[in-house]
Design a protein around this motif. Structure first.
Motif, PDB file in Angstrom:
ATOM      1  N   THR A 207      39.996  46.314  45.999  1.00  0.00           N
ATOM      2  CA  THR A 207      40.678  45.401  46.918  1.00  0.00           C
ATOM      3  C   THR A 207      39.734  44.897  48.001  1.00  0.00           C
ATOM      4  OG1 THR A 207      41.505  47.297  48.197  1.00  0.00           O
ATOM      5  CG2 THR A 207      42.973  46.369  46.529  1.00  0.00           C
ATOM      6  N   VAL A 210      37.896  41.866  46.751  1.00  0.00           N
ATOM      7  CA  VAL A 210      38.714  40.654  46.820  1.00  0.00           C
ATOM      8  C   VAL A 210      38.829  40.167  48.263  1.00  0.00           C
ATOM      9  CG1 VAL A 210      41.066  39.769  46.521  1.00  0.00           C
ATOM     10  CG2 VAL A 210      40.014  41.167  44.733  1.00  0.00           C
ATOM     11  N   ALA A 211      38.973  41.102  49.200  1.00  0.00           N
ATOM     12  CA  ALA A 211      39.140  40.727  50.607  1.00  0.00           C
ATOM     13  C   ALA A 211      37.923  39.993  51.143  1.00  0.00           C
ATOM     14  CB  ALA A 211      39.408  41.974  51.446  1.00  0.00           C
ATOM     15  N   GLU A 214      37.526  35.097  49.093  1.00  0.00           N
ATOM     16  CA  GLU A 214      38.874  34.569  48.880  1.00  0.00           C
ATOM     17  C   GLU A 214      39.032  33.910  47.517  1.00  0.00           C
ATOM     18  OE1 GLU A 214      38.406  30.222  51.077  1.00  0.00           O
ATOM     19  OE2 GLU A 214      39.517  31.847  52.069  1.00  0.00           O
ATOM     20  N   ARG A 215      37.930  33.504  46.877  1.00  0.00           N
ATOM     21  CA  ARG A 215      38.036  32.920  45.536  1.00  0.00           C
ATOM     22  C   ARG A 215      38.553  33.942  44.542  1.00  0.00           C
ATOM     23  NH1 ARG A 215      32.031  31.129  44.683  1.00  0.00           N
ATOM     24  NH2 ARG A 215      31.868  33.273  45.474  1.00  0.00           N
ATOM     25  N   LEU A 216      38.193  35.218  44.754  1.00  0.00           N
ATOM     26  CA  LEU A 216      38.639  36.254  43.827  1.00  0.00           C
ATOM     27  C   LEU A 216      40.146  36.420  43.855  1.00  0.00           C
ATOM     28  CD1 LEU A 216      35.898  38.960  44.456  1.00  0.00           C
ATOM     29  CD2 LEU A 216      36.146  37.495  42.449  1.00  0.00           C
ATOM     30  N   SER A 217      40.752  36.234  45.021  1.00  0.00           N
ATOM     31  CA  SER A 217      42.202  36.412  45.121  1.00  0.00           C
ATOM     32  C   SER A 217      42.953  35.379  44.284  1.00  0.00           C
ATOM     33  CB  SER A 217      42.645  36.339  46.583  1.00  0.00           C
ATOM     34  OG  SER A 217      42.398  35.060  47.116  1.00  0.00           O
ATOM     35  N   LEU A 218      42.337  34.216  44.059  1.00  0.00           N
ATOM     36  CA  LEU A 218      42.976  33.193  43.245  1.00  0.00           C
ATOM     37  C   LEU A 218      43.042  33.613  41.783  1.00  0.00           C
ATOM     38  CD1 LEU A 218      41.217  30.033  44.741  1.00  0.00           C
ATOM     39  CD2 LEU A 218      43.504  30.928  45.290  1.00  0.00           C
ATOM     40  N   ALA A 220      43.018  36.980  40.784  1.00  0.00           N
ATOM     41  CA  ALA A 220      43.508  38.358  40.654  1.00  0.00           C
ATOM     42  C   ALA A 220      44.949  38.330  40.160  1.00  0.00           C
ATOM     43  CB  ALA A 220      43.410  39.086  41.997  1.00  0.00           C
ATOM     44  N   ARG A 225      46.532  43.559  39.884  1.00  0.00           N
ATOM     45  CA  ARG A 225      47.555  44.150  40.750  1.00  0.00           C
ATOM     46  C   ARG A 225      47.972  45.529  40.242  1.00  0.00           C
ATOM     47  NH1 ARG A 225      50.302  41.382  44.467  1.00  0.00           N
ATOM     48  NH2 ARG A 225      52.141  42.656  44.052  1.00  0.00           N
ATOM     49  N   THR A 228      45.286  48.141  41.031  1.00  0.00           N
ATOM     50  CA  THR A 228      45.106  48.462  42.452  1.00  0.00           C
ATOM     51  C   THR A 228      46.427  48.822  43.139  1.00  0.00           C
ATOM     52  OG1 THR A 228      45.286  46.104  43.002  1.00  0.00           O
ATOM     53  CG2 THR A 228      43.077  46.990  42.657  1.00  0.00           C
TER      54      THR A 228
END
Length: 369
Positions: A207, A210-211, A214-218, A220, A225, A228
């Protein structure tokens, strides 16, 4: 206050049970005691008056106490259910008031420290315990007796634990619907370091990646989920848990690093990487969904879910009307085009019946008995 039907008292029934720490697990134990007729009166004790008021209002306990005192001497069962970092202070606070004949246990996720602490306090009726159950949603609001059903519940007696106390603890665990497993405290801590505390640190590390981008959160999606999920637990409680077990966790981390290094080397050896992947798939697929290891296997049915309202309700209602008992249900994926459910059923015959019924209703299913 919630209205419970008066259950038939169990032969194990305690006269007065004290639940010290009325959160998710403590509240679930309290509800299990009440619903199964295992205690004639359940008393909640907690540092927070708000928690106590909520527990009483929800019918989780029969009465509440805000301070230790002589009332504890009348309790023949005492369950220490505070967060890991508060267990030791709680034990010291209650010990002077405990009846020498009481069965005392705890639900902490690390056992060696609290076992030694209670031994030093001279609480001879103490049987350290750890129900392998939980949820990301904490607090007494989410407590339920069913949380403990089918769970492995580890009991870790010490050299000072009497056979009588251990026998009563086993009976209690079984009466709550869980499966007792007995092992030394140190063995327990080593095992949970690998299967519980290490995954928590791995989840944190992922996590954090990803934090920081921010591109990784798109990208994920559901798989990330799921991987993690444990990072969603209470940060302070999780911190206390892993710090308390840090020595065993360091050993687990060292083994994990070596495993990652082997997989990194296998990137240059596709054949070896395929073998590693096949072993991982076999191991993951063999893990029971409903019942933890050491318990008899369940039978799974995976149902593809279209993106329409009330699909989970439609599936469960159809199976219920057909007399198929769903022992567990797990959401495997949530995506725009739909998701999937994994249903834990009792028998292979239930899987076949459910599969035929749901296929007839237009669902795509895959069974594994």
């Amino acid at each position: 206050m919630a209205d419970f039907a008066s259950p038939t008292p169990s032969p194990l029934a305690f006269q007065r049970a004290a639940i010290a720490g009325v959160g998710l697990i403590g509240g679930s134990v309290a509800l299990g005691l009440r619903e199964r007729g295992l205690a004639r009166r359940v008393i909640g004790y907690d540092a927070s008056m708000d928690v106590l008021r909520e527990a009483e209002a929800l019918g989780v306990v029969d009465e509440v106490q805000a301070a230790p005192g002589e009332w504890l001497r009348e309790c023949d069962l005492v369950v220490l259910a505070a967060p890991m970092g508060a267990l030791g202070p709680l034990a010291h606070e209650l010990a002077p008031f405990l009846s020498p004949d009481a069965l005392v246990t705890d639900v902490g996720s690390v056992k060696a420290g609290i076992a030694a602490e209670l031994d030093a306090l001279g609480v001879r009726g103490f049987v350290p315990g750890h129900p392998m159950a939980g949820s990301e949603r904490g607090g007494v609001t989410h407590a339920r007796a069913a949380l403990l059903e089918n769970a492995v519940w580890v009991l870790t007696p010490t050299e000072y634990t009497s056979l009588t106390a251990l026998s009563r603890a086993r009976q209690l665990v079984e009466a709550l619907g869980a499966a007792p497993v007995v092992m030394p405290p140190e063995a327990h801590d080593s095992l949970v370091a690998t299967v519980s505390h290490l995954p928590y640190l791995v989840s944190l590390a992922l996590t954090h990646l990803v934090a920081r981008d921010e591109r990784l959160s798109l990208l994920a999606a559901g798989g990330f989920r799921d991987l993690t999920r444990v990072a969603s637990g209470d940060p302070r409680m999780s911190r206390d848990m892993v710090v308390e077990n840090r020595e065993a966790l360091r050993e687990a981390l060292a083994r994990f690093r070596r495993g990652l290094e082997r997989l990194e080397a296998d990137l240059e050896r596709p054949g070896d990487l395929l073998a590693a992947a096949a072993e991982g798939k076999r191991t993951r697929d063999s893990l029971p969904v409903v019942r933890r290891s050491l318990l008899p296997p369940r039978h799974d049915l995976v149902v593809a879910m279209p993106d329409r309202p009330n699909q989970i309700g439609a599936v469960t209602q159809a199976l219920g009307e057909a007399g198929v008992n769903i022992k567990d249900i797990e959401v495997l994926a949530i995506r725009e085009e739909g998701g999937a459910l994994r249903l834990g059923l009792e028998t292979a015959a239930d899987v076949a019946r459910a599969a035929a019924l749901l296929r007839g209703a237009g669902y795509e299913v895959r069974g594994r008995g």
